[in-house]
Design a protein around this motif. Sequence first.
Motif, PDB file in Angstrom:
ATOM      1  N   GLY A 146       0.815  -1.202   0.000  1.00  0.00           N
ATOM      2  CA  GLY A 146       0.000   0.000   0.000  1.00  0.00           C
ATOM      3  C   GLY A 146       0.853   1.259   0.000  1.00  0.00           C
ATOM      4  O   GLY A 146       0.573   2.224  -0.722  1.00  0.00           O
ATOM      5  N   THR A 147       1.928   1.242   0.790  1.00  0.00           N
ATOM      6  CA  THR A 147       2.843   2.385   0.796  1.00  0.00           C
ATOM      7  C   THR A 147       3.544   2.525  -0.546  1.00  0.00           C
ATOM      8  O   THR A 147       3.687   3.640  -1.073  1.00  0.00           O
ATOM      9  CB  THR A 147       3.883   2.223   1.918  1.00  0.00           C
ATOM     10  N   ALA A 184       7.748   1.360   6.209  1.00  0.00           N
ATOM     11  CA  ALA A 184       6.424   0.742   6.289  1.00  0.00           C
ATOM     12  C   ALA A 184       6.518  -0.745   6.587  1.00  0.00           C
ATOM     13  O   ALA A 184       5.777  -1.269   7.421  1.00  0.00           O
ATOM     14  CB  ALA A 184       5.661   0.976   4.982  1.00  0.00           C
ATOM     15  N   PHE A 214       0.707   3.806  -3.112  1.00  0.00           N
ATOM     16  CA  PHE A 214      -0.005   5.055  -2.878  1.00  0.00           C
ATOM     17  C   PHE A 214       0.864   6.190  -2.347  1.00  0.00           C
ATOM     18  O   PHE A 214       0.573   7.354  -2.603  1.00  0.00           O
ATOM     19  CB  PHE A 214      -1.161   4.824  -1.892  1.00  0.00           C
ATOM     20  N   SER A 215       1.916   5.861  -1.588  1.00  0.00           N
ATOM     21  CA  SER A 215       2.671   6.909  -0.897  1.00  0.00           C
ATOM     22  C   SER A 215       4.092   7.116  -1.391  1.00  0.00           C
ATOM     23  O   SER A 215       4.673   8.169  -1.148  1.00  0.00           O
ATOM     24  CB  SER A 215       2.728   6.600   0.613  1.00  0.00           C
ATOM     25  N   SER A 216       4.678   6.111  -2.050  1.00  0.00           N
ATOM     26  CA  SER A 216       6.101   6.218  -2.398  1.00  0.00           C
ATOM     27  C   SER A 216       6.432   7.398  -3.305  1.00  0.00           C
ATOM     28  O   SER A 216       7.570   7.891  -3.247  1.00  0.00           O
ATOM     29  CB  SER A 216       6.603   4.914  -3.021  1.00  0.00           C
ATOM     30  N   ASN A 224       5.719  10.289  -2.776  1.00  0.00           N
ATOM     31  CA  ASN A 224       6.042  11.357  -1.831  1.00  0.00           C
ATOM     32  C   ASN A 224       7.116  10.956  -0.823  1.00  0.00           C
ATOM     33  O   ASN A 224       7.910  11.791  -0.391  1.00  0.00           O
ATOM     34  CB  ASN A 224       4.780  11.787  -1.071  1.00  0.00           C
ATOM     35  N   THR A 225       7.126   9.668  -0.435  1.00  0.00           N
ATOM     36  CA  THR A 225       8.050   9.226   0.615  1.00  0.00           C
ATOM     37  C   THR A 225       9.317   8.585   0.074  1.00  0.00           C
ATOM     38  O   THR A 225      10.310   8.477   0.794  1.00  0.00           O
ATOM     39  CB  THR A 225       7.362   8.223   1.547  1.00  0.00           C
ATOM     40  N   GLY A 274      10.280   5.535   2.710  1.00  0.00           N
ATOM     41  CA  GLY A 274       8.941   5.328   3.240  1.00  0.00           C
ATOM     42  C   GLY A 274       8.498   3.890   3.137  1.00  0.00           C
ATOM     43  O   GLY A 274       7.875   3.350   4.061  1.00  0.00           O
ATOM     44  N   VAL A 275       8.820   3.235   2.027  1.00  0.00           N
ATOM     45  CA  VAL A 275       8.454   1.827   1.848  1.00  0.00           C
ATOM     46  C   VAL A 275       9.211   0.957   2.846  1.00  0.00           C
ATOM     47  O   VAL A 275       8.634   0.054   3.464  1.00  0.00           O
ATOM     48  CB  VAL A 275       8.747   1.380   0.408  1.00  0.00           C
TER      49      VAL A 275
END
Length: 249
Positions: free
Chosen positions: A38-39, A55, A42-44, A46-47, A51-52
């Motif tokens: 999910g990270t 997570a 949807f988020s990588s 930005n992160t 971030g992954v």
Amino acid sequence: MDKPLADSDVDVDTSASLPQRVAAEIFGTFLLVGGVIGTALFSSPNTGWLGVALAVGLAVIAGAYAVGHISGGHFNPAVTLGAAASGRFAWRDVPFYVVAQIIGGALATTVLFLIASNGPAGALSDFIAGGFASNGFGDHSPAGFGLVAVIITEVVLTGVFLYVILGVTDRRAATGFAPLAIGLTLTLLHLVAIPVSNASFNPARSIATAIYGGGDALIQLWVFIVAPIVGALIAGFTYNALFDSKKRG
């Protein structure tokens, strides 16, 4: 008698039935795969890779503290096989755990697929075209690493991961800190391996993303089943000889 993986770190509920332990593995693997993929999806943007990596470490820590006392907190077929090879887990229960982990991972990516299908226009098709965060080599490696590099990375780092798990859950280790050590180690290993292979170390995670990653992800999937298992078995079969002379089993 085979010992649960985490029996020297947490109070494993020895009264838990096999169905309860299987349910715990489904939940923990769902949490792990759902968190990291999910990270990544949807988020990588930005992160980034950090971030992954964070997570997956956070997911392992949360899952281990939540249900590790029930099932041992494997959430990964390679961990289950490595634990059995070291004498910490009963071989007779391996198939049940592996099936549970595959189910948990597949449920997680299915939920993510459903979320993405109701996302911004074109999001789902972009995720599928990008392999749905699947592992890969060659053109499907994030930084273009080849098959040999990917196999070495997955075998060696999964072996390192298992040595850490077996070490921090050893009866001589400090109690209460195993989930933290395991989660932070997995974060570190992901920072190394994401550019190379998109970081598997876990066949259940690789199967779960390949389901939605397209034909190339399925063709390359064998590497991310075989290599982590080889690394885990090497660590499991050698841990006692290297670090613990007491006979188990």
